[in-house]
Design an enzyme around this catalytic site. Structure first.
Site, PDB file in Angstrom:
ATOM      1  N   GLY A 509      14.991  24.184   3.583  1.00 31.53           N
ATOM      2  CA  GLY A 509      14.235  24.662   2.437  1.00 31.53           C
ATOM      3  C   GLY A 509      13.277  23.607   1.947  1.00 31.53           C
ATOM      4  O   GLY A 509      13.167  22.505   2.500  1.00 31.53           O
ATOM      5  N   GLY A 514      10.718  17.539  -1.970  1.00 29.85           N
ATOM      6  CA  GLY A 514      10.235  17.582  -0.601  1.00 29.85           C
ATOM      7  C   GLY A 514      11.118  18.479   0.231  1.00 29.85           C
ATOM      8  O   GLY A 514      12.002  19.168  -0.284  1.00 29.85           O
ATOM      9  N   ASP A 627      17.071  19.682 -15.129  1.00 31.18           N
ATOM     10  CA  ASP A 627      16.410  20.566 -14.166  1.00 31.18           C
ATOM     11  C   ASP A 627      17.409  21.553 -13.575  1.00 31.18           C
ATOM     12  O   ASP A 627      17.442  21.777 -12.361  1.00 31.18           O
ATOM     13  CB  ASP A 627      15.738  19.753 -13.060  1.00 31.18           C
TER      14      ASP A 627
END
Length: 812
Positions: A509, A514, A627
């Site tokens: 993924g 990155g 996050d």
């Protein structure tokens, strides 16, 4: 000439009860399934069967929503002796006894009354079932004197210490079984009367003493539950306890929940549902004696239990494991009656729920109260509260809680040496902090000067530009110390071999950091390699942050970092391999989401909560993730969740509540309002992200999914909540009626987490407690933040904001 008006008034008061409503008499019965209503139709009495039960009971319930399939029952006659068929009858016997019988004339319940003449039973507008003797008009029995699990306005409880008469609410055994449960609620008549919830004969919750206006052990009672309460002591052995509502149009009651909660429930006429305005237990600290003797409980602390100053845990190993029942013991004995010259001292604790077993003594003021306690060798603590006066404690101090406000000042008696020892510890701590701060300052200045010198040297040469961060990491990689500590360092060649030179076939993924590749080491161990992209908005700071943070954390719901690699421009993180990738690959994919039934989704929700609780409260560091989103939740082979991607995480000081940043790094749709608009982040900003994630898990839709082109997922959930149409929010893949109630509860918890103001949101420990205890009542949410949105592009694709800068921040 005065007799006639008196008789008329008498008949109006008593016989007026029976005018205009069908009554139960010796000749007029109530037969299953018949029912009768009160004069104003607020209450109904009749036969009913609880949810998922075929047993028949005679009860009284609210009649305000006849279309509702759920009865709000306030009283049950034959609660411990149900009928097994529908042949039941409520009648009055020839001798004036109100009875519940079956078709064989077997008595299942009776009022145990006898009366001559005509006896009439009627349900009053207050919800009270009464037996009235006509024509005398005397009330010979009433249901208000024999409560089951509910306490209504106008009900007066009489507690007689001589006769041991003490009517208490008694919980149902379960929500489908109204028989007498384990919990009771009522006044315990002590020197200072208090409300108690008892589990069996042991205290489970208590209100704190009554000061003539409120119970001082209930925080925020001024605005929640104090109105209309009254306790009268006749000083002859009896207490009279009652409460009333100022506006009779308000429908309100207190009830004893089958799981030990006392609830205040009000009817919301606009929404046509019952709303919980208050509940006795909101956290573990409200459970009686949670921290044992001489322990103090703080629901916002980590851990929540600590010993009072001057005390230490009796069983240290148990305390470390979170078992605080053994309590604490003194570190230094009191000096009262000793030959030592220094007398005992008092330590002041503010905003406290005072301990149990308080005693009242006469004192002129606070100073007099303290002096009387100091002069009594058995006195362990004292408090002085307006409306009560001087309270002292002569026995073990138990059930102490730290409030954020309200409460009272509590003064704990300590040996002089114990307080001196505490002061010495603080002096040592302050000294160490000063020395440490000085050393850090000197080292920082040295580093800055050296850095500036290096930069000047770089500018003066035309050589190939080096990277100081890279140099430092190479040093760390070579010496295995420095930035990476004990974290294993991988050789780049081995990772290239393991991932087939980062081939597209091995790519798992792509994230903000990155690409991520699957790999297999020489020993057969499967790994996931995250490779920092040159085009990534994240850089060396995020890379180092993730290394520092996650290498120090270990929890089954956090992804495990196996090591890292730094070689020139290559920066790589090596993780344990998660065969099922991330949550979003299942949740938002119509081909795979059906693999996530409700049981698996609930397990994922709880796992995420446990991982986040570890980060916030239980780990060596206090971490704010910043996050949290579906793509950062990885799933192992059993679909158990693991939180990943700590590049944006921040370490908090244990005493720090929030921080601010000028550089906002997170993903659009998951950011809390205070973080996105002001750069403020805290545990509650993570809770907001968790709430968004929870609503996504239940609905199977991303937050940016638009309804009616204007409402995002949060706004849509809020709209349905206000319209009482939450069933429309549930993903059709999990819309099973058997788990519907649990799913709706999770939606409500999700809405609590995304409330606009941080202080309105629950912390993760409270959320997990509510998830694990379905009997706990969930408060009603307030409006979420960010309830309207529009696409960032014409095709409505999600906006991912990884580096948003606040250019104007107002200081506080």
């Amino acid at each position: 000439m005065y007799i006639l008006p008196v008789i008329i008034l008498y008949l109006y008061v008593y016989l007026g009860f029976v005018v205009g409503t069908t009554n139960i008499t010796t000749t007029q019965f109530l037969t299953d399934p018949e029912s009768l209503t009160s004069n104003d139709s607020t209450f109904r009495i009749g036969f009913f069967s609880p949810f998922e039960s075929t047993s028949r009971y005679v009860g009284i319930w609210y009649n305000i929503d006849p279309q509702s399939s759920t009865l709000e029952v306030i009283w049950v006659a034959n609660r411990d002796n149900p009928l097994n068929d529908s042949s039941g009858m409520l009648k009055i016997s020839e001798n004036g006894d109100l009875q519940v019988i079956d078709g064989k004339n077997t008595t299942f319940w009776s009022s145990n009354t006898t009366a001559t003449g005509t006896v009439v039973a009627q349900l009053l507008d207050t919800g009270n079932l009464v037996l009235i003797s006509n024509p005398s008009g005397l009330m010979i029995w009433q249901s208000f004197e024999h409560p089951t699990d509910s306490w209504l306005p106008s009900v007066k409880f009489t507690v007689n210490q001589e006769t041991k008469e003490n009517p208490m609410l008694r919980s149902w055994k379960s929500d489908s079984d109204p028989s007498s449960g384990s919990f009771r609620f009522g006044i315990v008549p002590r020197t200072l009367p208090e409300f108690f919830t008892l589990k069996g004969d042991k205290p489970y919750w208590r209100s704190g003493p009554w000061n003539g206006y409120l119970y001082i052990g209930i925080p925020n009672m001024n605005s929640e539950v104090s109105t209309g309460f009254n306790i009268i002591d006749d000083h002859e052995g009896s207490l009279y306890v009652a409460y009333s509502v100022l506006n009779r149009s308000i429908l309100e009651r207190y009830m004893m929940n089958y799981d030990g909660l006392v609830l205040q429930k009000d009817w919301d006429f606009a929404a046509k549902r019952w709303v919980v305005k208050w509940q006795s237990i909101g956290s573990e600290c409200d459970v009686y004696g949670n921290c044992g003797a001489f322990g103090i409980c703080n629901p916002t602390g980590s851990p929540i239990c600590n010993c009072l100053t001057g005390f230490r845990p009796r069983k240290v190993d148990e305390w470390r494991q979170g078992n605080w029942s053994s309590g604490c013991a003194r570190t230094a004995e009191l000096h009262c009656d000793s030959t030592e010259k220094k007398e005992d001292v008092f330590l002041r604790l503010e905003h406290m729920k005072v301990p149990d077993y308080s005693e009242w003594i006469s004192a002129n003021d606070h100073g007099d109260c303290g002096n009387k306690c100091l002069g009594d060798c058995s006195c362990l603590a004292y408090a002085y509260y307006s409306g009560i006066g001087c309270m002292i404690w002569n026995r073990t101090l138990i059930d102490i809680q730290q409030f954020s406000g309200d409460g009272t000042d509590l003064f704990i008696r300590l040996a002089h040496s114990a307080l001196s020892e505490q002061s010495s510890k603080w002096r040592v701590i302050v000294g160490v902090l000063v020395i440490t701060s000085s050393a850090v300052f000197v080292a920082l200045m040295y580093f800055i000067c050296r850095r500036m010198k290096q930069r000047r040297g770089l500018k003066s040469t035309a050589k190939e530009k080096p990277n100081i961060w890279h140099d430092n990491m190479k040093i760390a990689a070579g010496g295995r110390n420095g930035e990476f500590g004990d974290l294993p360092l991988f050789n780049l060649e081995k990772l290239l071999t393991a991932t087939n030179d980062f081939s597209e076939g091995n790519k798992l993924g792509q994230g903000g950091f990155g690409p991520v590749y699957k790999g297999e080491l020489e020993d057969g161990q499967q790994i996931a390699v995250k490779r920092l992209s040159k085009a990534s908005g994240q850089g060396i700071e995020e890379f180092m942050n993730e290394v520092v943070v996650i290498s120090k954390l270990q929890h089954k719901n956090l992804v495990k970092l196996l090591g890292c690699c730094v070689d020139g421009e290559e920066k790589l993180l090596v993780y344990e391999y998660m065969p099922n990738k991330s949550l979003d690959s299942f949740l938002f994919d119509s081909r795979h989401k059906e693999q996530l039934d409700w049981e698996k989704r609930l397990n994922i929700i709880k796992g995420i909560c446990r991982g986040l609780l570890y980060l916030h409260r239980d780990s060596r560091l206090r971490i704010i993730h910043r996050d949290l989103k579906a793509s950062n939740i990885l799933l192992d082979e059993g679909l158990d969740p693991k939180i990943s991607d700590f590049g944006m995480a921040r370490i908090f000081d244990p005493k720090q509540d929030q921080a601010r940043t000028l550089r906002i790094a997170s993903t659009y749709g998951y950011m809390s309002p205070e973080y996105a608009m002001e750069g403020r982040f805290s545990e509650k900003s993570d809770v907001y992200s968790l709430g968004v994630l929870l609503l996504e898990i239940v609905s199977g839709k991303k937050n940016h999914f638009l309804y009616d082109e204007t409402l995002n997922l949060l706004a849509y959930a809020w709209k349905l909540w206000n319209e009482n149409e939450m069933l429309l929010f549930i993903d059709q893949k999990i819309s099973d009626p058997s788990c519907q109630e649990e799913i709706l509860r999770c939606i409500q918890l999700g809405l609590l987490c995304v409330q606009e103001l941080p202080h309105d949101r629950p912390n993760v420990s409270t959320l997990l407690y509510l998830l694990d205890n379905n009997a706990m009542v969930v408060p009603d949410p307030k409006q979420p933040g960010f309830t309207q949105t529009k696409p960032c592009s014409e095709d409505g694709q999600e906006c991912s904001v990884n580096d948003l800068t606040v250019t104007a921040v107002s200081s506080r």
